[in-house]
Motif scaffolding. Structure first.
Motif, PDB file in Angstrom:
ATOM      1  N   VAL A   8       0.871  -1.177   0.000  1.00  0.00           N
ATOM      2  CA  VAL A   8       0.000   0.000   0.000  1.00  0.00           C
ATOM      3  C   VAL A   8       0.911   1.229   0.000  1.00  0.00           C
ATOM      4  CG1 VAL A   8      -1.773   1.268   1.262  1.00  0.00           C
ATOM      5  CG2 VAL A   8      -1.800  -1.243   1.232  1.00  0.00           C
ATOM      6  N   ARG A   9       0.655   2.139  -0.914  1.00  0.00           N
ATOM      7  CA  ARG A   9       1.531   3.303  -1.083  1.00  0.00           C
ATOM      8  C   ARG A   9       0.690   4.577  -1.052  1.00  0.00           C
ATOM      9  NH1 ARG A   9       3.936   1.533  -5.261  1.00  0.00           N
ATOM     10  NH2 ARG A   9       5.764   0.703  -4.166  1.00  0.00           N
ATOM     11  N   LEU A  10       1.037   5.488  -0.146  1.00  0.00           N
ATOM     12  CA  LEU A  10       0.322   6.756  -0.021  1.00  0.00           C
ATOM     13  C   LEU A  10       1.193   7.883  -0.542  1.00  0.00           C
ATOM     14  CD1 LEU A  10      -2.103   8.432   1.049  1.00  0.00           C
ATOM     15  CD2 LEU A  10      -0.843   8.632   3.220  1.00  0.00           C
ATOM     16  N   HIS A  11       0.732   8.536  -1.598  1.00  0.00           N
ATOM     17  CA  HIS A  11       1.385   9.732  -2.112  1.00  0.00           C
ATOM     18  C   HIS A  11       0.852  10.901  -1.281  1.00  0.00           C
ATOM     19  CE1 HIS A  11       3.035   7.640  -5.695  1.00  0.00           C
ATOM     20  NE2 HIS A  11       2.007   6.839  -5.441  1.00  0.00           N
ATOM     21  N   ASP A  12       1.760  11.588  -0.615  1.00  0.00           N
ATOM     22  CA  ASP A  12       1.430  12.324   0.589  1.00  0.00           C
ATOM     23  C   ASP A  12       2.227  13.619   0.656  1.00  0.00           C
ATOM     24  OD1 ASP A  12       0.622  12.827   3.238  1.00  0.00           O
ATOM     25  OD2 ASP A  12       1.983  11.351   4.112  1.00  0.00           O
ATOM     26  N   TYR A  13       1.653  14.630   1.284  1.00  0.00           N
ATOM     27  CA  TYR A  13       2.419  15.810   1.693  1.00  0.00           C
ATOM     28  C   TYR A  13       2.107  16.028   3.163  1.00  0.00           C
ATOM     29  CZ  TYR A  13       4.103  20.587   2.136  1.00  0.00           C
ATOM     30  OH  TYR A  13       4.768  21.714   2.557  1.00  0.00           O
ATOM     31  N   PHE A  14       3.130  16.211   3.968  1.00  0.00           N
ATOM     32  CA  PHE A  14       2.950  16.129   5.421  1.00  0.00           C
ATOM     33  C   PHE A  14       1.983  17.163   5.975  1.00  0.00           C
ATOM     34  CE2 PHE A  14       6.184  19.326   5.091  1.00  0.00           C
ATOM     35  CZ  PHE A  14       6.264  20.026   6.284  1.00  0.00           C
ATOM     36  N   ARG A  15       1.890  18.354   5.356  1.00  0.00           N
ATOM     37  CA  ARG A  15       0.976  19.373   5.868  1.00  0.00           C
ATOM     38  C   ARG A  15      -0.356  19.426   5.118  1.00  0.00           C
ATOM     39  NH1 ARG A  15       5.133  24.303   7.071  1.00  0.00           N
ATOM     40  NH2 ARG A  15       5.639  23.756   9.231  1.00  0.00           N
ATOM     41  N   SER A  16      -0.556  18.592   4.153  1.00  0.00           N
ATOM     42  CA  SER A  16      -1.830  18.559   3.436  1.00  0.00           C
ATOM     43  C   SER A  16      -2.933  18.040   4.360  1.00  0.00           C
ATOM     44  CB  SER A  16      -1.713  17.646   2.214  1.00  0.00           C
ATOM     45  OG  SER A  16      -2.973  17.186   1.786  1.00  0.00           O
ATOM     46  N   SER A  17      -3.997  18.824   4.509  1.00  0.00           N
ATOM     47  CA  SER A  17      -5.125  18.392   5.347  1.00  0.00           C
ATOM     48  C   SER A  17      -5.722  17.090   4.840  1.00  0.00           C
ATOM     49  CB  SER A  17      -6.209  19.479   5.373  1.00  0.00           C
ATOM     50  OG  SER A  17      -5.763  20.635   5.998  1.00  0.00           O
ATOM     51  N   ARG A  51       1.325  13.198 -12.521  1.00  0.00           N
ATOM     52  CA  ARG A  51       0.057  13.363 -13.258  1.00  0.00           C
ATOM     53  C   ARG A  51      -0.358  12.068 -13.944  1.00  0.00           C
ATOM     54  NH1 ARG A  51      -3.232  18.174 -13.065  1.00  0.00           N
ATOM     55  NH2 ARG A  51      -1.862  19.953 -12.769  1.00  0.00           N
ATOM     56  N   ALA A  52       0.616  11.262 -14.334  1.00  0.00           N
ATOM     57  CA  ALA A  52       0.283   9.975 -14.952  1.00  0.00           C
ATOM     58  C   ALA A  52      -0.398   9.056 -13.959  1.00  0.00           C
ATOM     59  CB  ALA A  52       1.551   9.322 -15.500  1.00  0.00           C
ATOM     60  N   LEU A  53      -0.051   9.188 -12.674  1.00  0.00           N
ATOM     61  CA  LEU A  53      -0.708   8.402 -11.632  1.00  0.00           C
ATOM     62  C   LEU A  53      -2.044   9.014 -11.232  1.00  0.00           C
ATOM     63  CD1 LEU A  53       2.341   7.679  -9.283  1.00  0.00           C
ATOM     64  CD2 LEU A  53       1.152   6.020 -10.722  1.00  0.00           C
ATOM     65  N   ASN A  54      -2.048  10.338 -11.097  1.00  0.00           N
ATOM     66  CA  ASN A  54      -3.239  11.053 -10.639  1.00  0.00           C
ATOM     67  C   ASN A  54      -3.432  12.283 -11.522  1.00  0.00           C
ATOM     68  OD1 ASN A  54      -5.295  12.381  -9.330  1.00  0.00           O
ATOM     69  ND2 ASN A  54      -4.215  12.649  -7.397  1.00  0.00           N
ATOM     70  N   PRO A  55      -4.280  12.190 -12.548  1.00  0.00           N
ATOM     71  CA  PRO A  55      -4.439  13.297 -13.488  1.00  0.00           C
ATOM     72  C   PRO A  55      -4.851  14.615 -12.836  1.00  0.00           C
ATOM     73  CG  PRO A  55      -5.421  11.300 -14.382  1.00  0.00           C
ATOM     74  CD  PRO A  55      -5.061  11.006 -12.960  1.00  0.00           C
ATOM     75  N   GLN A  56      -5.500  14.555 -11.678  1.00  0.00           N
ATOM     76  CA  GLN A  56      -5.894  15.787 -11.015  1.00  0.00           C
ATOM     77  C   GLN A  56      -4.696  16.512 -10.406  1.00  0.00           C
ATOM     78  OE1 GLN A  56      -8.843  15.382  -7.882  1.00  0.00           O
ATOM     79  NE2 GLN A  56      -9.760  17.355  -8.406  1.00  0.00           N
ATOM     80  N   GLY A  57      -3.635  15.767 -10.120  1.00  0.00           N
ATOM     81  CA  GLY A  57      -2.440  16.381  -9.581  1.00  0.00           C
ATOM     82  C   GLY A  57      -2.574  16.833  -8.144  1.00  0.00           C
ATOM     83  N   PHE A  58      -3.440  16.170  -7.382  1.00  0.00           N
ATOM     84  CA  PHE A  58      -3.620  16.504  -5.972  1.00  0.00           C
ATOM     85  C   PHE A  58      -3.025  15.399  -5.109  1.00  0.00           C
ATOM     86  CE2 PHE A  58      -7.848  19.078  -6.542  1.00  0.00           C
ATOM     87  CZ  PHE A  58      -7.155  20.057  -7.237  1.00  0.00           C
ATOM     88  N   VAL A  59      -2.830  15.702  -3.842  1.00  0.00           N
ATOM     89  CA  VAL A  59      -2.592  14.674  -2.839  1.00  0.00           C
ATOM     90  C   VAL A  59      -3.784  14.698  -1.877  1.00  0.00           C
ATOM     91  CG1 VAL A  59      -0.086  14.720  -2.957  1.00  0.00           C
ATOM     92  CG2 VAL A  59      -1.248  16.287  -1.403  1.00  0.00           C
ATOM     93  N   PRO A  60      -4.077  13.547  -1.285  1.00  0.00           N
ATOM     94  CA  PRO A  60      -3.376  12.274  -1.376  1.00  0.00           C
ATOM     95  C   PRO A  60      -3.811  11.472  -2.595  1.00  0.00           C
ATOM     96  CG  PRO A  60      -5.251  12.035   0.072  1.00  0.00           C
ATOM     97  CD  PRO A  60      -5.229  13.479  -0.352  1.00  0.00           C
ATOM     98  N   MET A  61      -3.000  10.456  -2.890  1.00  0.00           N
ATOM     99  CA  MET A  61      -3.388   9.410  -3.822  1.00  0.00           C
ATOM    100  C   MET A  61      -2.901   8.106  -3.225  1.00  0.00           C
ATOM    101  SD  MET A  61      -2.837   7.198  -6.519  1.00  0.00           S
ATOM    102  CE  MET A  61      -1.286   7.537  -7.322  1.00  0.00           C
ATOM    103  N   LEU A  62      -3.803   7.149  -3.116  1.00  0.00           N
ATOM    104  CA  LEU A  62      -3.498   5.885  -2.459  1.00  0.00           C
ATOM    105  C   LEU A  62      -3.472   4.763  -3.485  1.00  0.00           C
ATOM    106  CD1 LEU A  62      -3.062   4.554   0.391  1.00  0.00           C
ATOM    107  CD2 LEU A  62      -5.501   3.955   0.298  1.00  0.00           C
TER     108      LEU A  62
END
Length: 217
Positions: A8-17, A51-62
């Motif tokens: 399981v892989r979380l694409h993450d930014y530490f301060r992202s709500s 963007r290839a993983l998440n076209p919206q370009g937001f975090v998180p993406m799991l």
């Protein structure tokens, strides 16, 4: 349900709500995961590879069960279906409606007006100076918290979910964290402050805190 042996892989930014919410949810469900940092400060979310993983370009993406899941509340809903206990949303229709309403008040009515891309737009495109941007932030946070405080006052139990944390609690803690970062006065919200204190004392919430997952340096 599709499953995979991949981690399981979380694409993450530490301060992202939104990422903070998902970290809490994964911890509560006991799902081990690998964190992949996406630095919003340097614009990594706009890189072609991400963007290839998440076209919206937001975090998180799991990445889980061979799926690429985005949008924090949708991820939390997936986790609730995939790992049934502890439940984040009640099966009782009335309780479910209340829990979702509280969560959406935060995720839809407060957070989008105050996230990083909005604050950057105010600065770069509209030329709004930092004091005015901070006033913007505090105004919308306070307006949302007033309604949440009134609803929290009606709740039995130490959390918004009663005796166990629910999806609304998962949303509340990151919002209170951000309110404190931007020096929003919280003395008018004693119920929310008490709920936040009870939640942040729980190991699953403490381990998801931005200070606990911040990259070194």
């Amino acid at each position: 349900m599709p499953e995979s042996d991949a981690p399981v892989r979380l694409h993450d930014y530490f301060r992202s709500s939104a990422s903070y919410r998902v970290r809490i949810a994964l911890n509560l469900k006991g799902v081990a995961y690998e964190s992949v940092s996406v630095d919003l400060r340097t614009g990594e979310q706009r890189d072609a590879g991400y963007r290839a993983l998440n076209p919206q370009g937001f975090v998180p993406m799991l990445e889980m069960d061979g799926l690429k899941l985005n949008q924090s509340l949708a991820i939390i809903d997936y986790l609730d279906a995939r790992v049934p206990e502890p439940r984040f949303v009640s099966r009782d229709p009335a309780t479910r409606s209340r829990q979702l309403a509280l969560a959406l008040m935060i995720a839809c009515d407060i957070h989008p007006l105050n996230n990083l891309r909005v604050l950057h737009y105010l600065k770069r495109e509209l030329g709004v100076e930092e004091p005015a941007r901070d006033d913007w932030y505090r105004h919308w946070v306070r307006e949302g918290l007033v309604a949440l405080e009134a609803m929290a006052a009606e709740q039995d139990g130490q959390y918004l979910g009663g005796d166990t944390p629910c999806i609304a609690d998962i949303c509340l803690v990151p919002q209170i964290y951000n309110a404190r970062r931007f020096e929003v006065a919280l003395h008018d919200f004693p119920n929310l402050v008490a709920v936040d204190a009870a939640l942040t004392a729980l190991p699953a919430f403490a381990a998801a805190h931005p200070d606990a997952v911040a990259p070194a340096g």
